[in-house]
Enzyme design. Structure first.
Site, PDB file in Angstrom:
ATOM      1  N   GLY A  19      -2.357   6.674   5.021  1.00 31.16           N
ATOM      2  CA  GLY A  19      -2.387   7.194   6.194  1.00 31.16           C
ATOM      3  C   GLY A  19      -1.157   6.561   6.937  1.00 31.16           C
ATOM      4  N   GLY A  21      -0.724   5.300  11.211  1.00 34.31           N
ATOM      5  CA  GLY A  21      -1.146   4.983  12.544  1.00 34.31           C
ATOM      6  C   GLY A  21       0.034   4.500  13.294  1.00 34.31           C
ATOM      7  N   GLY A  24       2.041   1.467  11.898  1.00 31.32           N
ATOM      8  CA  GLY A  24       2.383   1.345  10.420  1.00 31.32           C
ATOM      9  C   GLY A  24       1.909   2.271   9.578  1.00 31.32           C
ATOM     10  N   VAL A  26       0.107   3.058   5.818  1.00 36.02           N
ATOM     11  CA  VAL A  26      -0.767   2.173   4.887  1.00 36.02           C
ATOM     12  C   VAL A  26      -0.497   2.815   3.553  1.00 36.02           C
ATOM     13  CG1 VAL A  26      -3.164   1.291   4.206  1.00 36.02           C
ATOM     14  CG2 VAL A  26      -2.650   1.400   6.592  1.00 36.02           C
ATOM     15  N   LYS A  47      -0.355  -2.286   4.735  1.00 28.82           N
ATOM     16  CA  LYS A  47      -0.086  -1.759   5.846  1.00 28.82           C
ATOM     17  C   LYS A  47       1.347  -2.358   6.288  1.00 28.82           C
ATOM     18  CE  LYS A  47      -1.954  -1.743  10.513  1.00 28.82           C
ATOM     19  NZ  LYS A  47      -3.069  -2.157  11.266  1.00 28.82           N
ATOM     20  N   ASP A 145     -11.578  -1.753  18.934  1.00 26.81           N
ATOM     21  CA  ASP A 145     -10.994  -0.450  18.609  1.00 26.81           C
ATOM     22  C   ASP A 145     -12.109   0.101  17.649  1.00 26.81           C
ATOM     23  OD1 ASP A 145      -9.346   1.955  18.518  1.00 26.81           O
ATOM     24  OD2 ASP A 145      -8.177   0.906  16.938  1.00 26.81           O
TER      25      ASP A 145
END
Length: 174
Positions: A19, A21, A24, A26, A47, A145
């Site tokens: 994935g 974000g 960064g 992953v 990450k 978060d």
């Protein structure tokens, strides 16, 4: 398939992208030799900070905090961090966090798949999240978060909180 598949980052070989974000990307990776507390063959998540953010002091502080908290909090409901590494000897190298790899899906994916969660599953997830947050708070931090994308459910139904990047250490203040 990741364009980085089979690429090496230090002693790790990238298997696939997991994935992306804001800070960064992953990757799922395998350790090719014994390294620190991990044995060769261990599957991890890496990450990797976006290269254009490496010079951002605020981001670097957040990333270092994520490493510190991920190493400090040892709880079955929190994704564990093993440390941070940099490729190469210069500032041109990539900086990345080495974390526990968790096979499963995040809560957002589960909600999209099932729609409304059955009450026993909802209670189970809620309890796992509460226990993970308790461990994070016990380490003197606030997650900040928590959202469905940051709650993982493994194949054996273990609930794991991830992404401590914007966590706040209580003694730091806002």
């Amino acid at each position: 398939m990741s364009s980085r598949e089979n690429e090496r980052l230090g002693p790790y070989r990238v298997l696939s992208a997991l994935g992306t974000g804001a800070t960064g990307r992953v990757y799922k990776a395998v350790l090719t030799e014994d390294h620190g507390e991990l044995a060769a063959g261990a599957t991890v998540a890496l990450k990797v900070i976006h290269w254009h953010l490496l010079g951002d002091a605020t981001l670097r502080k957040r990333f270092d905090r994520e490493v510190q908290l991920g190493r400090t909090v040892r709880h079955p409901n929190v994704v564990r961090a093993f440390g941070a590494e940099r490729t190469g000897d210069s500032e041109d190298g990539e900086y990345f966090l080495v974390m526990e790899y968790v096979e499963g899906q995040n809560l957002r994916q589960l909600l999209e798949e099932l729609g409304r969660l059955p009450e026993p599953l909802c209670r189970h997830i809620g309890l796992g999240v509460a226990q993970g947050l308790d461990a994070i708070h016990g380490a003197g931090a606030i997650h900040r978060d928590l959202k469905p994308e940051n709650v993982l459910i493994t194949r054996d139904h273990t609930v794991k909180i991830m992404d401590l990047g914007v966590a706040l250490l209580v003694d730091e203040g806002p």
